[in-house]
Structure formats: structure tokens, C-alpha cells
Write an enzyme that holds these catalytic residues in place. Structure first.
Site, PDB file in Angstrom:
ATOM      1  N   GLU A 201      -7.519  -5.464  11.564  1.00 58.52           N
ATOM      2  CA  GLU A 201      -7.095  -4.295  10.793  1.00 58.52           C
ATOM      3  C   GLU A 201      -7.671  -2.994  11.360  1.00 58.52           C
ATOM      4  OE1 GLU A 201      -5.028  -4.097   8.038  1.00 58.52           O
ATOM      5  OE2 GLU A 201      -4.549  -6.205   8.368  1.00 58.52           O
ATOM      6  N   GLU A 210      -6.647   5.061   8.754  1.00 57.24           N
ATOM      7  CA  GLU A 210      -5.425   4.540   9.373  1.00 57.24           C
ATOM      8  C   GLU A 210      -5.031   5.396  10.573  1.00 57.24           C
ATOM      9  OE1 GLU A 210      -0.774   3.629   8.092  1.00 57.24           O
ATOM     10  OE2 GLU A 210      -2.336   3.896   6.565  1.00 57.24           O
ATOM     11  N   ASN A 248      -4.159   0.616  -5.673  1.00 57.56           N
ATOM     12  CA  ASN A 248      -5.259  -0.179  -5.142  1.00 57.56           C
ATOM     13  C   ASN A 248      -6.581   0.579  -5.194  1.00 57.56           C
ATOM     14  OD1 ASN A 248      -4.020  -2.670  -4.512  1.00 57.56           O
ATOM     15  ND2 ASN A 248      -3.123  -1.801  -2.667  1.00 57.56           N
TER      16      ASN A 248
END
Length: 348
Positions: A201, A210, A248
């Protein structure tokens, strides 16, 4: 009397986290200052709890979803609890504030809420004089976490300095069952599976945020009323498992007692917080799969099932290919470093 409170739900001590600034949570294997309370016997037969962490009384805050938090300077009704004998040394705590029982909600990371109409396992506790109840380290194998700092550095030779080993091990107390369930092989396999997915990831713990900035505006679900988008905030991927979407961040923050919905940047600013969000997903969320990653590894479903939970919709359901093989390769490599066989069912 200085005492500890232990939850029967997960056999961990209740802690006034962040020196009492966060809601009470049952997640500590060992009791220290944050896990110690002075028990006050009130004249009306109720009890109150004065946190050693900040010298404040524990309140059942009806303005904060009935979460228990050490923030009161005086004892009033919200700070009073009835002790109900449940037998075998266990008690339930009934909040005078709303007449409901205190629960260590394992669906929310063990945070304590006064919100149950009846008492059962999650609503049972033991109270013992501080220092009299034996406590065990969170990860007893070899006196520490099953992955050493040397092995951690070997796994991530090019990691960013933000992702510290100390931050990782500090976060482990939030989920004491992680890499601490089953025999030595199972514990190593779970640790390897987690660290392999983290490697994939983040490019080997290189990326904190990200990489694809074009995606940043896409992670806001404006229709979610429980965890509404905070004006001016973006919920793109951050941290070891690149947590994303406002719901989330909201759910993780609620479980961990952290303001992640209002301040998602905390995940990229505090190493321990970043690791906690990854452990929250790993231990509590089913994602695109049918079980948590923790259950997949401790119930012998195999590493492939963790891939399905984390990104099954994009990887498993589209034929696997490069991303799946990348995760599997990292898992095998890390198992080799930890000296354990990878087991079966490696691919989804």
C-alpha cells in the site's frame, strides 16, 4: 481506594487514554497510571471514579453519545454509577445519568459507552485494588513484539523516517489481540501478512499520503450523515493502509477516541496515530471481504483472504494479476525474515 477496572469483554484494563483527554477504552494488557482510578463511595450508595491520569472524575457524557470520559471537576449525577453484582467477582456499572449499563463496545475498539439496557459479557467488569491483579505484557513472546526492530528495518530498508518502529509498537495496545493470538507460527504469520499489505500500500513505507493527488477530491461521501464531511477537509489515503473516505476516518476516530473526521491530517502527522488507523482496519473492518484480516489469519483462511478484505473489489474480482502477486511476494519475503512458513491459500 486506588483501583483498576478490567473488562470481561476482552480481558483488558480500562484506560483514560491521552492522559484523560480521550474517552475511556478497554485495551490495555498492563495497568499503569492511565489505567488507575480512585474509587469514591458516595453517600447515596453509588460510586464515582477519579482518574489518576488527570485528576478528573469519569462522566457518562450524554452530549457525546454517552461515552465515558474523565473530564468532570465535581461529582454530580453524570459522574455516579451503581455497582451491580454479577457473581464470580464481576460487576456491572449502571450510569445514574441515564439508567443504562456501561459497555466496552468491541465493535468500536473497546470504547466505554453507557448505552445498554441489559448487562451481559460486554457490560461486565472486575474492580481490583491497584497492584494486586497480575497483568501481562501485550506481546509476551521474547519480552516484546514478535517482530524486532532489526527485522522491521530489514523489511522496510527505504522507509520514511515518519514510520517509526516505536510508533508502531506504541499503537499495538489499541488492539492487543493483533499478532498475539494462537501459537508462535500464527502470530508471526499475522504480523507478516499485515506488514506485507502495508508494504504494498505504501511502496515499502515510502508514501505517507496517497501518491495520486488527482484522486484527492473523490473520497468525500456527502450523503453520509453519521460521518459528515468537514468543510475544507479531504479524506484521501493516509498512513500504512492508506485509510480513505470520510466514513472510515469518522469510524476509526470514534473507535480510537481521536478527532480524525475533523482533522484527518493527524494520520499523516503522528506515527502512532497512523499505525493505529491501520490496526483499526485490520482488526475491525471486513472491507470488500467477508471477515476481518485478523480473523482471516487467526482462523486459518490464509493471506489471500486479507487481500480480498483490503482491496478485493479491484484486485481479486478482476482476476488478480500484478497487485495480488506483489502482495504475495512480499508476504513470502517477510515470512522468510521472521522464520515462519507462509501457510496455504496465499492468493485470492
Amino acid at each position: 481506594m486506588a483501583a483498576t477496572i478490567k473488562s470481561s469483554a476482552n480481558n483488558t484494563f480500562v484506560s483514560a487514554e491521552n492522559q484523560g483527554a480521550s474517552p475511556l477504552v478497554a485495551n490495555r494488557q498492563a495497568a499503569q497510571a492511565w489505567e488507575t482510578f480512585n474509587v469514591v463511595n458516595n453517600a447515596d450508595g453509588t460510586v464515582s471514579f477519579l482518574s489518576i491520569a488527570n485528576n478528573k472524575y469519569v462522566t457518562a457524557d450524554l452530549n457525546q453519545e454517552t461515552k465515558l470520559i474523565a473530564r468532570a471537576s465535581v461529582i454530580q449525577d453524570w459522574e455516579k454509577f451503581r455497582k451491580i453484582d454479577r457473581g464470580n467477582g464481576k460487576i456491572a456499572l449502571q450510569a445514574v445519568a441515564n439508567q443504562l449499563y456501561v459497555s466496552a463496545d468491541l465493535n468500536k475498539g473497546g470504547v466505554l459507552y453507557a448505552n445498554r439496557t441489559a448487562a451481559a459479557g460486554w457490560e461486565e467488569f472486575t474492580i481490583a485494588q491497584a497492584g494486586t491483579e497480575a497483568s501481562q505484557p501485550s506481546h509476551p513472546s521474547g519480552g516484546g513484539f514478535i517482530v524486532s526492530e532489526q527485522q522491521f528495518n530489514q523489511i522496510y530498508p527505504s522507509r520514511q523516517s515518519f514510520y517509526t518502529y516505536a510508533g508502531f509498537t506504541a499503537a499495538l495496545g489499541a488492539y492487543p489481540g493483533f499478532a498475539n493470538t494462537g501459537d508462535d507460527a500464527m502470530r508471526k504469520q499475522e504480523a507478516a501478512a499485515f506488514l506485507a499489505n502495508v508494504y504494498h500500500e505504501t511502496g515499502g513505507l515510502y508514501y505517507i499520503n496517497e501518491a495520486n493527488t488527482a484522486n484527492y477530491p473523490h473520497y468525500s461521501d456527502y450523503g453520509n450523515t453519521r460521518y459528515p464531511v468537514e468543510p475544507g477537509k479531504q479524506y484521501y489515503g493516509r498512513g500504512p493502509l492508506q485509510i480513505s473516505w470520510n466514513y472510515n476516518y469518522g469510524a476509526a476516530g470514534e473507535a480510537l477516541g481521536l478527532p480524525l473526521l475533523k482533522n484527518p491530517d493527524l494520520v499523516a502527522q503522528d506515527s502512532s496515530v497512523a499505525w493505529k488507523t491501520a490496526l483499526w482496519f485490520w482488526n475491525t473492518q471486513t472491507g470488500a471481504g467477508s471477515m476481518t484480516c485478523h480473523d482471516a489469519m487467526t482462523k486459518s483462511r490464509g493471506f489471500g483472504e486479507t487481500i480480498r478484505t483490503i482491496n478485493g473489489a479491484l484486485e481479486c474480482n478482476r482476476g488478480g494479476g500484478g497487485p495480488v502477486q506483489s502482495r504475495v511476494d512480499q508476504y513470502k519475503r517477510i515470512c522468510s525474515i521472521l522464520g515462519v512458513a507462509p501457510g496455504n491459500n496465499l492468493s485470492c
